[in-house]
Design a protein around this motif. Structure first.
Motif, mmCIF file in Angstrom:
data_model
loop_
_atom_site.group_PDB
_atom_site.id
_atom_site.type_symbol
_atom_site.label_atom_id
_atom_site.label_comp_id
_atom_site.label_asym_id
_atom_site.label_seq_id
_atom_site.Cartn_x
_atom_site.Cartn_y
_atom_site.Cartn_z
ATOM 1 N N ASP A 1 -4.198 8.995 -3.168
ATOM 2 C CA ASP A 1 -4.605 8.912 -1.773
ATOM 3 C C ASP A 1 -5.382 7.604 -1.632
ATOM 4 O O ASP A 1 -5.602 6.887 -2.594
ATOM 5 N N GLU A 2 -5.786 7.270 -0.426
ATOM 6 C CA GLU A 2 -6.399 5.968 -0.199
ATOM 7 C C GLU A 2 -7.885 5.925 -0.537
ATOM 8 O O GLU A 2 -8.510 4.876 -0.484
ATOM 9 N N THR B 1 -9.480 3.256 -3.262
ATOM 10 C CA THR B 1 -8.477 2.228 -3.511
ATOM 11 C C THR B 1 -8.695 1.059 -2.558
ATOM 12 O O THR B 1 -9.171 1.226 -1.433
ATOM 13 N N LEU C 1 0.928 3.926 -3.245
ATOM 14 C CA LEU C 1 0.459 5.295 -3.061
ATOM 15 C C LEU C 1 1.553 6.297 -3.421
ATOM 16 O O LEU C 1 1.276 7.352 -4.000
ATOM 17 N N ARG D 1 0.843 -1.202 0.000
ATOM 18 C CA ARG D 1 0.000 0.000 0.000
ATOM 19 C C ARG D 1 0.883 1.258 0.000
ATOM 20 O O ARG D 1 0.661 2.176 -0.795
#
Length: 259
Positions: free
Chosen positions: A250-251, A254, A244, A240
């Motif tokens: 950004d998360e 995702t 990124l 992760r």
């Protein structure tokens, strides 16, 4: 959804190009870290891994798959097209644009052993590089630099120096990046070569071909996550963090998974 796979992070250079061209298209990316790098794997091993990964991507909803690895394309794409009833887009060393644009008639190609020994590379070279000297160089250690996040470091300079020195000695005016990992080293390579040498990254052309072939299936339910990332050999936390950073995401929208 578009599926993309590579042995590691290299195929993200292709995903970047797809995201720029098709910003609203969901993507599922498979990094086969358990078997990275692919460069010296046998054809049989690569076909077996390709079948496993493609099955996983289709299960996630992929309707078109990009084989974002020159080595895997050379070994497996013909077999994939025979087995599966969905479109595949592969990587092809961008010798044609380099040869056409070259004024010195000397172009370089950086790639893996698996790419250079493949039928596709030989056919492309024979078809488009008549009258052009093609200097080939295996990018030993470059995949590992990207996988470890060592771009822009002294270690990257040490590994790249003997590789780029060959290209400078031959006075190439174009250098083809024949592995999807190599665009992440573009700044390092360009500094060593100087501004007079043009780097050729095939990723935008691959994204354009995917756009031509991709047809959204309106009958499928809406996908909740825009981008999904699967790894076969890393801890999800590390995966992760690196994804990124490399994609500047950004998360939100995702999802990270381990296969």
């Amino acid at each position: 959804m578009i599926g993309i796979f590579d042995s590691g992070y290299g195929g993200l250079s292709v995903q970047k190009a797809v995201m720029q061209l098709m910003p609203n298209t969901p993507i599922v990316y498979f990094a086969d870290h358990q078997y990275c790098p692919y460069g010296r794997k046998s054809k049989e091993e690569l076909i077996e891994r390709a079948f496993f990964i493609v099955d996983a991507l289709i299960e996630q909803g992929a309707q078109l798959i990009i084989v974002a690895c020159n080595t895997a394309t050379a070994a497996a794409i013909d077999t994939l097209r025979e087995k599966y009833d969905i479109p595949f887009v592969g990587m092809e060393p961008a010798i044609k644009p380099a040869a056409l644009a070259s004024t010195s008639k000397k172009v370089g190609v950086l790639a893996t052993e698996g790419t250079f020994s493949g039928k596709l590379f030989k056919q492309t070279k024979e078809k488009f590089a008549q009258g052009v000297e093609v200097i080939i160089q295996e990018g030993v250690g470059l995949v590992e630099l990207v996988e470890k996040g060592l771009m822009g470091t002294y270690k990257a300079h040490q590994v790249l120096y003997p590789i780029i020195a060959k290209m400078k000695a031959h006075r190439v005016d174009h250098l083809v990046l024949g592995c999807t990992h190599y665009p992440f080293l573009k700044d390092d390579i360009q500094k060593m070569l100087g501004d007079k040498v043009r780097l050729i990254d095939p990723s935008p052309a691959v994204a354009q071909q995917a756009q031509r072939l991709y047809q959204k299936d309106e009958s499928k339910p809406e996908i909740k996550k825009y981008y999904r990332f699967i790894t076969s050999g890393l801890k999800v936390k590390e995966y992760r963090r690196n994804i990124l950073q490399l994609l500047q995401l950004d998360e939100e929208n995702t999802l990270f998974m381990y296969e």
